[in-house]
Write a protein that holds these residues in place. Structure first.
Motif, PDB file in Angstrom:
ATOM      1  N   GLN A 162       4.843  -6.247   1.730  1.00 42.25           N
ATOM      2  CA  GLN A 162       3.574  -5.592   1.393  1.00 42.25           C
ATOM      3  C   GLN A 162       3.800  -4.176   0.873  1.00 42.25           C
ATOM      4  N   HIS A 166       2.415  -3.327  -2.762  1.00 46.19           N
ATOM      5  CA  HIS A 166       1.226  -2.490  -2.918  1.00 46.19           C
ATOM      6  C   HIS A 166       1.518  -1.005  -3.108  1.00 46.19           C
ATOM      7  N   VAL A 167       2.696  -0.544  -2.703  1.00 47.68           N
ATOM      8  CA  VAL A 167       2.949   0.902  -2.757  1.00 47.68           C
ATOM      9  C   VAL A 167       4.077   1.235  -3.736  1.00 47.68           C
ATOM     10  N   PRO A 170       3.858  -0.647  -7.798  1.00 43.48           N
ATOM     11  CA  PRO A 170       2.867  -0.064  -8.712  1.00 43.48           C
ATOM     12  C   PRO A 170       3.240   1.350  -9.166  1.00 43.48           C
TER      13      PRO A 170
END
Lengths: 249, 237
Positions: A162, A166-167, A170
């Protein structure tokens, strides 16, 4: 205040006109004997070669991004053999000539595996070669995302996958974009070497045309234009993407 | 005990709070182990030796168990550490959806409600770079509070802020404390700690020097290090 887009367009036009004039004057001063009619009769051959170059470049780009991502993940793996393997692969692919990789890969490796489609083999070999460079571009981008972002991601409860999803990725995409665009432009141009395994891509078509029609630069000038028609929009699209991903840190 | 290579960041950091301690302040000089202790208490770091007991139960040390324990807590850092590619609202909603399995609608509602309460209604869709330090820190507090954490851990939340913004953020923390949120706060804001903390843990050189009720600590500190620290901090205030 003049519109900035109009201003940019006007300047672009002026610069292109200036460059064309300079080119024309140079050719005029050396009295180059043009012979466009012979070249014109090979136009369909030329277009066919251009299509082949495009198709191979597109396929190899996809392969190179996948290979680059895989090698980047492998180089950051905690498992020592995997990490060393990926590191070694990157160094071998980057450090040895593409020409040798194509010859060995097609005439020895693909032959042994009974794969006889030169286009398919060419795409994969070219994709691996450029993928090694992309792996390092991606790795630099991922490693530039600081420890405080990783800690924040862990603190909100993200697990490793995750956190990357998500961090890190991107934010890394934006940092990897300029380098990746440059590499894909290189890939398109490097595809000209695929003639050594018998693929009649654009450069090879032009060589054939030049030798059979007794011309020289009548083939190479359109050749440069044909590459620019692909690489310029790619660079333009990439800079648009960069602006879309832009955010201050 | 928590080590970084050869360095023992925490060694002999044992303490037990009173039964009714809701707001615990970690005080002490910089480099004394406050941040490390805060991360160990919240489950963000796993200690090499020793354990953390919450209501008599030890925090798990295996990676999966530690992650589960960590997910019950909320963290706020000195440098805000918002995700720069997301808006203030997305910073709050993303963990709610990804980690806590909430629907997008529920997460949006929770995020808007919290950010509005913390005075960020006009800034929901701004990215961190467009917010002031105080606004960023309030957004970070909203992100930490969104999943209704058992424990809210704040690591020097105002050390990077000017006095006005510090006031904004401390107001928020005081309100949370009054509402009954359990808080662990590492800070140098000594008068704030005196106002809101029930319990003080004083750390220096990676060791807990003193652990007592707030009243006892501020009016009658036992250790000479704590006395020196309090004198130094109140010198110009």
């Amino acid at each position: 205040m003049p519109n900035s887009l109009t201003r940019r367009l006007i300047w672009t036009f002026v610069l292109i006109a200036g460059a064309s004039l300079l080119l024309y004057a140079t050719f005029a001063s050396v009295h180059y004997p043009w012979n466009w009619s012979n070249a014109w009769s090979y136009r369909f051959q030329f277009l066919w070669g251009w299509g082949t170059t495009l198709a191979i470049s597109l396929g190899a780009s996809i392969v190179s991004i996948l290979v680059g991502f895989g090698l980047m993940v492998g180089r950051r793996s905690p498992t020592t053999p995997l990490r060393l393997f990926c590191h070694g692969t990157v160094e071998l692919l980057r450090g040895s000539p593409l020409l040798v990789q194509l010859l060995l890969g097609y005439y020895i490796l693909a032959n042994r595996l009974n794969i006889n489609d030169p286009i398919l083999v060419g795409m994969i070999l070219l994709g691996f070669f450029e993928g090694a460079y992309l792996a390092e571009i991606f790795r630099g981008a991922v490693e530039s995302i600081g420890a405080s972002q990783r800690e924040a991601a862990k603190a909100v409860g993200f697990n490793k996958v995750q956190m990357y999803r998500h961090v890190i990725i991107p934010q890394a995409i934006r940092r990897a974009l300029p380098g990746t665009t440059g590499q894909l432009v290189s890939l398109i141009k490097d595809s000209s070497l695929l003639s050594v395994i018998g693929i009649e891509e654009l450069v090879q078509k032009v060589r054939i045309m030049n030798s059979s029609s007794y011309t020289a630069l009548e083939g190479y000038l359109p050749l440069a234009a044909a590459y620019l028609i692909v690489t310029l929009p790619l660079s333009w699209y990439a800079s648009r993407l960069e602006r879309r991903f832009a955010f201050e840190t | 005990m928590k080590r970084y290579g050869e360095f023992n960041a925490l060694n002999g950091a044992s303490f037990q709070t009173g039964e009714d301690a809701r707001v615990v302040a970690l005080l002490g000089p910089s480099g004394g182990g406050k941040s490390t202790l805060l991360r160990v208490l919240g489950g963000l770091l796993v200690p090499e030796e020793g354990s953390v007991l919450v209501n008599g139960v030890a925090l798990p040390k295996d990676p999966e168990g530690a992650l589960e324990a960590l997910r019950q807590n909320g963290f706020v850092f000195q440098g805000y550490n918002l995700f720069p590619h997301l808006t203030a609202l997305q910073n709050v909603t993303l963990p709610l959806m990804v980690v806590h399995g909430q629907s997008e609608q529920a997460a949006q509602q929770r995020g808007q409600e919290l950010l509005t309460r913390l005075g960020l209604f006009d800034h929901l869709h701004k990215r961190p770079a467009e917010l002031s330090g105080g606004q960023q820190q309030r957004a970070a507090i909203a992100r930490a509070l969104a999943p209704k954490p058992r424990l809210l851990l704040l690591d020097e939340p105002t050390s990077a802020l000017d006095p006005v913004m510090t006031g904004e953020v401390l107001d928020v923390i005081r309100e949370l404390a009054q509402e009954g949120q359990q808080i662990v706060l590492a800070t140098h804001e000594i008068s704030f700690a005196r106002q809101v903390a029930d319990w003080v843990v004083f750390l220096a050189n990676g060791t807990v020097q003193e652990s007592s009720t707030s009243v006892k600590f501020f009016y009658d500190p036992m250790s000479s290090l704590a006395k020196e620290y309090l004198t130094a901090l109140t010198k110009y205030r």
